[in-house]
Design an enzyme around this catalytic site. Sequence first.
Site, mmCIF file in Angstrom:
data_model
loop_
_atom_site.group_PDB
_atom_site.id
_atom_site.type_symbol
_atom_site.label_atom_id
_atom_site.label_comp_id
_atom_site.label_asym_id
_atom_site.label_seq_id
_atom_site.Cartn_x
_atom_site.Cartn_y
_atom_site.Cartn_z
ATOM 1 N N CYS A 2 0.815 -1.204 0.000
ATOM 2 C CA CYS A 2 0.000 0.000 0.000
ATOM 3 C C CYS A 2 0.857 1.266 0.000
ATOM 4 O O CYS A 2 2.046 1.217 0.291
ATOM 5 C CB CYS A 2 -0.920 0.092 1.204
ATOM 6 S SG CYS A 2 -1.748 -1.449 1.602
ATOM 7 N N ARG A 27 1.833 1.067 -5.843
ATOM 8 C CA ARG A 27 1.999 0.256 -4.639
ATOM 9 C C ARG A 27 0.766 -0.589 -4.323
ATOM 10 O O ARG A 27 0.752 -1.350 -3.360
ATOM 11 C CB ARG A 27 2.313 1.152 -3.439
ATOM 12 C CG ARG A 27 3.597 1.918 -3.598
ATOM 13 C CD ARG A 27 3.767 2.907 -2.482
ATOM 14 N NE ARG A 27 4.188 2.271 -1.259
ATOM 15 C CZ ARG A 27 5.447 2.125 -0.888
ATOM 16 N NH1 ARG A 27 6.405 2.570 -1.647
ATOM 17 N NH2 ARG A 27 5.760 1.538 0.242
ATOM 18 N N TRP A 80 -3.189 -2.387 -1.296
ATOM 19 C CA TRP A 80 -2.967 -3.727 -1.830
ATOM 20 C C TRP A 80 -3.373 -4.657 -0.705
ATOM 21 O O TRP A 80 -2.747 -4.682 0.349
ATOM 22 C CB TRP A 80 -1.495 -3.908 -2.200
ATOM 23 C CG TRP A 80 -1.200 -5.236 -2.825
ATOM 24 C CD1 TRP A 80 -1.413 -5.606 -4.117
ATOM 25 C CD2 TRP A 80 -0.617 -6.378 -2.179
ATOM 26 N NE1 TRP A 80 -1.002 -6.897 -4.316
ATOM 27 C CE2 TRP A 80 -0.518 -7.396 -3.142
ATOM 28 C CE3 TRP A 80 -0.175 -6.638 -0.883
ATOM 29 C CZ2 TRP A 80 0.009 -8.652 -2.862
ATOM 30 C CZ3 TRP A 80 0.348 -7.895 -0.592
ATOM 31 C CH2 TRP A 80 0.440 -8.883 -1.577
ATOM 32 N N ASN A 106 0.519 1.271 6.170
ATOM 33 C CA ASN A 106 1.177 0.390 5.201
ATOM 34 C C ASN A 106 2.047 -0.560 6.003
ATOM 35 O O ASN A 106 2.930 -0.117 6.728
ATOM 36 C CB ASN A 106 2.042 1.235 4.259
ATOM 37 C CG ASN A 106 3.026 0.392 3.478
ATOM 38 O OD1 ASN A 106 2.696 -0.720 3.079
ATOM 39 N ND2 ASN A 106 4.220 0.911 3.273
ATOM 40 N N GLY A 107 1.755 -1.857 5.887
ATOM 41 C CA GLY A 107 2.550 -2.827 6.638
ATOM 42 C C GLY A 107 1.655 -3.949 7.107
ATOM 43 O O GLY A 107 0.557 -4.140 6.566
ATOM 44 N N GLU A 509 11.310 -16.152 -16.424
ATOM 45 C CA GLU A 509 10.840 -14.770 -16.576
ATOM 46 C C GLU A 509 9.697 -14.715 -17.596
ATOM 47 O O GLU A 509 8.723 -13.983 -17.409
ATOM 48 C CB GLU A 509 12.023 -13.871 -16.991
ATOM 49 C CG GLU A 509 11.696 -12.408 -17.208
ATOM 50 C CD GLU A 509 11.149 -11.679 -15.971
ATOM 51 O OE1 GLU A 509 11.142 -12.243 -14.879
ATOM 52 O OE2 GLU A 509 10.693 -10.538 -16.141
ATOM 53 N N LYS A 513 6.054 -13.286 -16.668
ATOM 54 C CA LYS A 513 5.444 -12.160 -17.407
ATOM 55 C C LYS A 513 4.048 -12.547 -17.892
ATOM 56 O O LYS A 513 3.120 -11.761 -17.812
ATOM 57 C CB LYS A 513 6.274 -11.770 -18.634
ATOM 58 C CG LYS A 513 7.512 -10.941 -18.442
ATOM 59 C CD LYS A 513 7.285 -9.537 -17.981
ATOM 60 C CE LYS A 513 7.168 -9.476 -16.505
ATOM 61 N NZ LYS A 513 8.295 -9.407 -15.672
ATOM 62 N N GLU A 516 1.620 -12.785 -14.921
ATOM 63 C CA GLU A 516 1.328 -11.457 -14.357
ATOM 64 C C GLU A 516 0.359 -10.666 -15.225
ATOM 65 O O GLU A 516 -0.539 -10.009 -14.723
ATOM 66 C CB GLU A 516 2.620 -10.630 -14.245
ATOM 67 C CG GLU A 516 3.528 -11.024 -13.117
ATOM 68 C CD GLU A 516 4.793 -10.168 -13.076
ATOM 69 O OE1 GLU A 516 5.189 -9.771 -11.985
ATOM 70 O OE2 GLU A 516 5.394 -9.903 -14.127
ATOM 71 N N HIS A 532 11.224 -35.267 -16.150
ATOM 72 C CA HIS A 532 11.095 -35.770 -14.775
ATOM 73 C C HIS A 532 9.787 -35.321 -14.131
ATOM 74 O O HIS A 532 9.763 -34.936 -12.968
ATOM 75 C CB HIS A 532 12.287 -35.311 -13.937
ATOM 76 C CG HIS A 532 13.600 -35.788 -14.455
ATOM 77 N ND1 HIS A 532 13.953 -37.119 -14.459
ATOM 78 C CD2 HIS A 532 14.624 -35.129 -15.047
ATOM 79 C CE1 HIS A 532 15.155 -37.254 -14.996
ATOM 80 N NE2 HIS A 532 15.585 -36.058 -15.375
ATOM 81 N N LYS A 629 3.709 -2.846 -7.724
ATOM 82 C CA LYS A 629 5.077 -2.701 -8.225
ATOM 83 C C LYS A 629 6.109 -2.756 -7.103
ATOM 84 O O LYS A 629 7.270 -3.073 -7.319
ATOM 85 C CB LYS A 629 5.191 -1.367 -8.975
ATOM 86 C CG LYS A 629 6.495 -1.186 -9.668
ATOM 87 C CD LYS A 629 6.355 -0.723 -11.085
ATOM 88 C CE LYS A 629 7.614 -0.950 -11.867
ATOM 89 N NZ LYS A 629 7.725 -2.281 -12.427
HETATM 90 C C1 G6P Z 1 6.590 -7.477 -7.163
HETATM 91 C C2 G6P Z 1 6.382 -7.128 -8.616
HETATM 92 C C3 G6P Z 1 7.340 -7.963 -9.476
HETATM 93 C C4 G6P Z 1 8.776 -7.700 -9.004
HETATM 94 C C5 G6P Z 1 8.945 -8.064 -7.533
HETATM 95 C C6 G6P Z 1 10.298 -7.661 -6.982
HETATM 96 O O1 G6P Z 1 6.124 -8.760 -6.907
HETATM 97 O O2 G6P Z 1 5.042 -7.362 -9.005
HETATM 98 O O3 G6P Z 1 7.193 -7.582 -10.833
HETATM 99 O O4 G6P Z 1 9.656 -8.435 -9.792
HETATM 100 O O5 G6P Z 1 7.966 -7.358 -6.758
HETATM 101 O O6 G6P Z 1 10.390 -6.267 -7.002
HETATM 102 P P1 G6P Z 1 11.722 -5.469 -6.794
HETATM 103 O O7 G6P Z 1 11.308 -4.034 -6.687
HETATM 104 O O8 G6P Z 1 12.338 -5.974 -5.533
HETATM 105 O O9 G6P Z 1 12.588 -5.717 -7.970
#
Ligand code: G6P
Length: 634
Positions: A2, A27, A80, A106-107, A509, A513, A516, A532, A629
């Site tokens: 948040c 956030r 969030w 936030n926390g 990755e 992606k 997400e 396996h 983010k």
């Molecule tokens: C969140 C985001 C991801 C990101 C991760 C780590 O889960 O949704 O896209 O890779 O945090 O974020 P950072 O800021 O530590 O790279």
Amino acid sequence: MCGIVAVIGSREAAPLLLDGLRKLEYRGYDSAGIATIESLEKVKKGSLTSRKAKGKLTNLSSLVDEEGSSGHIGIGHTRWATHGKPDEINAHPHMDQEGKVAVVQNGIIENYRLLKEELEAQGIKFASETDTEVIPHLISRELKELKSKGFDSNGLTLLTAVQNISTLLKGSYALAVIWVETPDSLVVASKEAPLVIGLGESEFLCASDTPALAGFARTILPMEDREVALLTPLGIELYNSEGIRQQRTPSLLTGVEHVVEKKHFRHFMLKEIYEQPEMADLWIARHFPKGFAEKAQVALPFDDSFYEPIEQIQIVACGSSRHAGMIGAYLLEQFAGIPTAVFYASEFRYAPSPLTPNTLVIGVTQSGETADTLAALTMEVNRREGQKDTAYQPRLLAITNRVDSSIARKVQHILDIGAGLEVGVAATKTFLAELLAFYGLTIAFASHKKSKTDIEIKNFIHEIQSVPHYLREVVQKHDQISEVLAHQFSGTKDVIYLGRGINYPIALEGALKLKETSYIHAEGYPAGEMKHGPIALLDPHVQVISIANPGIVFEKVLSNSQEAKARDAKLIGIAPESAELEIFDKILPIPEVSELISPLLTVIPMQLLSYHIAANRGLDVDQPRNLAKSVTVE
Ligand code: G6P
């Protein structure tokens, strides 16, 4: 996680709060809310108004437009969800029973259940399912207690109440509190969660992150752990956890980009994918200034004493940053010859590997605020500081896009990835920038440790210097290819990504992606591991995407892809055009480059395919559901 904002001053609070929240929406965007107090002079009595709306901030803005929210003091929140569904009831601000105290947080308050039971036993009725709601009830109870002891209704009383109840709270938090009886006082507190005070002209704005302060304040005061502050139109009183008044000089707010436009792009994610070639160009110009490549050197902000003692490296990170760290580990081990291990930050914190001497611990985080990564580093510092032998002293490096973030305040060394502000929640350009940072670090270690000859290092640098040119070609080409191909994925439910060696993390990755942005189930596997277990998942409905780049594992990846093909899976290959690989139903062509630099290119089709599949499904590409983010809770 948040984002929180709080303001006190001479202007109307609501527009300032909404503007701050807009800049913090990355956030979390499950709900948003504000509370303001109209001053005593105007209405002879404080009047607290709260407005909350489920979903994105625009819903709250419309509500405030319709119903109003006046006063020169206020607090705001963009959520969030952690405890309780993302609906209006659980949206912040939360209040005490009489509606006199309002709090945004936030926390996570880890012991909220116990506190809630205790308060309920005293007859308090809770309105939400959140952990936060215990805080206004506790403050309200404490204020009554203080007043019964003769305290007046003033800012210091509110500050004392917050200080007193903070000893009851377990977990981490950043919070802002207003009390209807003190319309000229705002109290903010932080424990293991970021909070920065911005100093305006006779006004103060406090927020979870500096972008919210851009355009408001030129000087800032980042709060330190366990500090509490009282803000009034006259000034700031800052206290540490022992209640001792602190005096600190504010610093200049720098490096915050004020306005980011989408330009002609439909989404920020696509724009940021397109920014990568230029970003790589700038990175190369910065790290290989004139003469450096010829001398087999890279310009990094560290001196010899940084590299020399290092015998091993540990990388802690989350999400995409961990994938970048995995590629970093491959490079550091295979090119620079340094044993390197990668950990999920959230796991490392509670199960660290035994202490090793002369170890560099790298935290990788684009935001610089990820709670798990910060906590892992704090734990590492604490256990190393207790050691007598200097070989075990903490040596910490942060690879981050935010040199003004919490991680930057925790470590001795920073590598700025310089990607510029990334708005899309799914990381694209920051991932590539983190990779580039690892290429730079690898070259620096290889050159200091003499693990490669100058010729080998120079050749590697020249290959890296060719990357922006290839990136331009690949981004253009794959934007078009993916836009068409995305239609084939309209009914797809499962995708498996395969890669080996340095491209295994790119398979991870790619899957991340897609999950997400498109909400399609996707998994990444090392191609050799397919047989396996995961192979049991394959049938004609499963799409397999295989990264087959010439190099030591090329033939192996092709064999593993054949195994998938034999099970009727649909097979897409990310491979050089020239390879003419008939086993693939479709090839996503990439230039023929050395295996070591290939991840910088193979990730592009992954990004663009995920983008176009999500855009084609009409999804909110830049702010996918349930994500944020910057994840500032454990
Ligand atoms: C969140 C985001 C991801 C990101 C991760 C780590 O889960 O949704 O896209 O890779 O945090 O974020 P950072 O800021 O530590 O790279």
